[in-house]
Each structure stands twice: as structure tokens, then as C-alpha cells.
Write a protein that holds these residues in place. Sequence first.
Motif, PDB file in Angstrom:
ATOM      1  N   SER A  12     -23.251 -16.315 -84.485  1.00  0.00           N
ATOM      2  CA  SER A  12     -24.236 -15.769 -83.845  1.00  0.00           C
ATOM      3  C   SER A  12     -24.354 -14.276 -83.714  1.00  0.00           C
ATOM      4  N   SER A  26     -24.268 -11.498 -79.446  1.00  0.00           N
ATOM      5  CA  SER A  26     -24.043 -12.355 -78.388  1.00  0.00           C
ATOM      6  C   SER A  26     -22.757 -12.174 -77.505  1.00  0.00           C
ATOM      7  N   VAL A  53     -27.125 -15.445 -71.248  1.00  0.00           N
ATOM      8  CA  VAL A  53     -27.369 -16.907 -71.510  1.00  0.00           C
ATOM      9  C   VAL A  53     -28.398 -17.192 -70.425  1.00  0.00           C
ATOM     10  N   GLN A  64     -26.578 -28.078 -77.054  1.00  0.00           N
ATOM     11  CA  GLN A  64     -27.255 -26.858 -76.775  1.00  0.00           C
ATOM     12  C   GLN A  64     -27.000 -26.311 -75.548  1.00  0.00           C
ATOM     13  N   SER A  90     -25.432 -22.806 -75.064  1.00  0.00           N
ATOM     14  CA  SER A  90     -26.089 -21.643 -75.638  1.00  0.00           C
ATOM     15  C   SER A  90     -27.311 -21.358 -74.705  1.00  0.00           C
ATOM     16  N   PHE A 115     -27.016 -17.486 -79.074  1.00  0.00           N
ATOM     17  CA  PHE A 115     -25.809 -17.851 -78.408  1.00  0.00           C
ATOM     18  C   PHE A 115     -25.427 -19.175 -79.026  1.00  0.00           C
ATOM     19  N   THR A 116     -25.878 -19.555 -80.082  1.00  0.00           N
ATOM     20  CA  THR A 116     -25.476 -21.112 -80.517  1.00  0.00           C
ATOM     21  C   THR A 116     -24.010 -21.351 -81.169  1.00  0.00           C
TER      22      THR A 116
END
Length: 362
Positions: free
Chosen positions: A67, A71, A78, A95, A98, A107-108
Motif C-alpha cells: 500500500s 497508508s 480508513v 476488503q 481497508s 489501505f489494501t
Amino acid sequence: MKLLRLFAVALFAAAAAVVALPGAAQAHGALQVPGSRTWLCYQDGRNPQTGAIEPKNAACAAAVAQSGTTSLYNWFAVLRSDGAGRVSGFLPDGQLCSGGTGGPYNFTGFNLARTDWPLTHLTAGANVQFKYNDWAKHPGTFSLYITKDGYDPTKPLAWSDLEPTPFDQVTNPPANGGPGTDDGHYYWNGNLPSGKTGRHLVYSVWSRSDSQETFYGCSDVVFDGGNGEVTGVGGGGTTSPSPSTPPSPSPSVSTSNPPNPGTGGCTAMYSVVSAWSGGFQGEVMVHAGTTPVNGWKVSWTFPGGQTLAQTWSGKATSSGSLATVTNESWNASVPANGHTTFGFLASGTAAATVQNLTCTTG
């Protein structure tokens, strides 16, 4: 007039550049007790001398690799501007941590299914004070969900992994400090779910009542009799969130036993974290060699009559000054050249080093 317009355009561009700098985003907060992945990874990775993001925890490093450092500079962001408090069916499975992929930043990396995220140690059913950073203050409702029994942290988090209703919910709690600081936070007391053991995840949702903006977060926890201690931050260290455990601690004692060769492919490193009159807190890091470890046992002898009182992230037996700790089911496996950490409380004068420190596998 043309000159004035050019000046206005330049001024707007400069302002936009300032907003784009790391840490300057207009974002709003994250769960700090129990700590969210973004908050604890920010604590793990931020260099206080330079401000650079330099993760030490392997999971945090993997998240940043995916990310980027933004992040963590924006650990409080988030969110979904169109969330409107929606949960299951709004964010796709896998997900949740994130906030989906529709937020202001990537933010994955915090969706990664791993067992080595920074971890908060808790006691099921205990009354605790939750804290949620108030980088910006807004009215709204905070909802905390817990994973179901049998939660597997090695699989991507899905809505079906969470209990369908919050175990704690509060609207417009009081705040202490802030906004715009790491320390400012909303706070409230609540009971943790009863009957929980082992690894779990607390999922937080903050739904603003003055807009549709909604914040999401994942906090990794273990119900092992702990009182809010955090492990896995800063290279595996342990921190205590309040003076209640241990009571009246003195400044951290930076002493340790070096790794002992042990047998069977693992080594152990003992250290004292803090001490107070009549007791101390310590931790032991279990290191794997060039091959993975599946099951470990650490034993040692205290040198001056100290005795083991409590452990977390490990199962302990003791007889006088002799202490033995074996793995929990969730931290039995240690990857090659990796490590895991368990903590303990002991009575007596803090022992800077211990005798006969060994680590065996199997």
C-alpha cells in the motif's frame, strides 16, 4: 487582472501541494485500544528521529510494501465518504480492513491474512476502556464487532467471520484532547465478549451522524488473560496501555539474555520490559533457525527466588524458580528465520538474566 488570476492559480496549487504532503490529510481517527492495524503499524514503523516509515513488524512491512508509506502517514483515514454506516453487503469480503478500495488512500495491504500483526492481549468478559483517536471530531456512533469462534487469521476476513451484532456500541462518547494529535481520543468503558479464547479480531465502525462518512478498522486481539498488553510493535516488544498492568511500573529496564543455542532448531531471548516493587514484566522471543518450527517449548530458571505469576501467548507451568512455557495453538508455527513472542508477569526482584534458558521444538 491576468496577473491576479495567475497569482490565484499559483496559490491554489501551493495549497493543494501542502494537503498532499504525508500526514497533512484531513482525516479523522482509528481505534487505539485495542489498537487497529494502521495505528499499531504506525507505532511500529515511525522513526521518531526522522519521521520516516521503517516497519519492523513483518506484517506491517508487507502492508507498506503493498500500500505504500502513505497508508501509515494517514493511519487515521480508513474511511468511505459514502459509507452511511453500512457494513455487510457494502464492503466486499476480503476488503473489510481497508474499508474497500473506494477510500482516499490505498489501505489494501492491511487486508493481508497473516498471523503476525501487532496483537493486543485481553481477558474475555473484562470491563475495559476503549479509545478511538479523534484526529477530527464529529458526532456519531461507534460499533465494535468480534469474530466468531473458530476464526482463522490465515484466511481473508469475510463478513461471515463476524458476529452479526456489535458486542459494544456507543453514541457521542466523551473525548480527551485533540483534535489533530496522536494522543487525543474518544473514550468509553464497555465489557469484552465473554467465553472467547485464543485469536480473534475486533472490527470497528464509526458512523458520523452529520454526514455519510464512515470509518472502518481491524484490531487483532488474543483472549489469553491479558490486560491490554501489545506485542509485535517495534521488533516484537511489549507495551502496557495503562498503569493497571503491571501496577506502578518503573521505567523500562533494557536488559536481556542473548539467544541460547537450544536444540531442535529454535532459540530463545529473554528480556525485562518493566519493573516495580515486588514484581516485573518480561518477554521471551522464540526464534526459528533456517527451517520452520512447528511447536516449541522454552524453559529457564530464575536466579533469585523469582516465580512466574502470569503468561500470555504461551501456556506456562512452573515449580519454584523453574518456568516452562509452550506454544498456544495459534503461534505454534514459526517460519524459517522468523520469530514469535510471549510475555509474562513474575513476582520478586526483576531478574536481568536467567539461567539454563533453552528452546526445544516439537
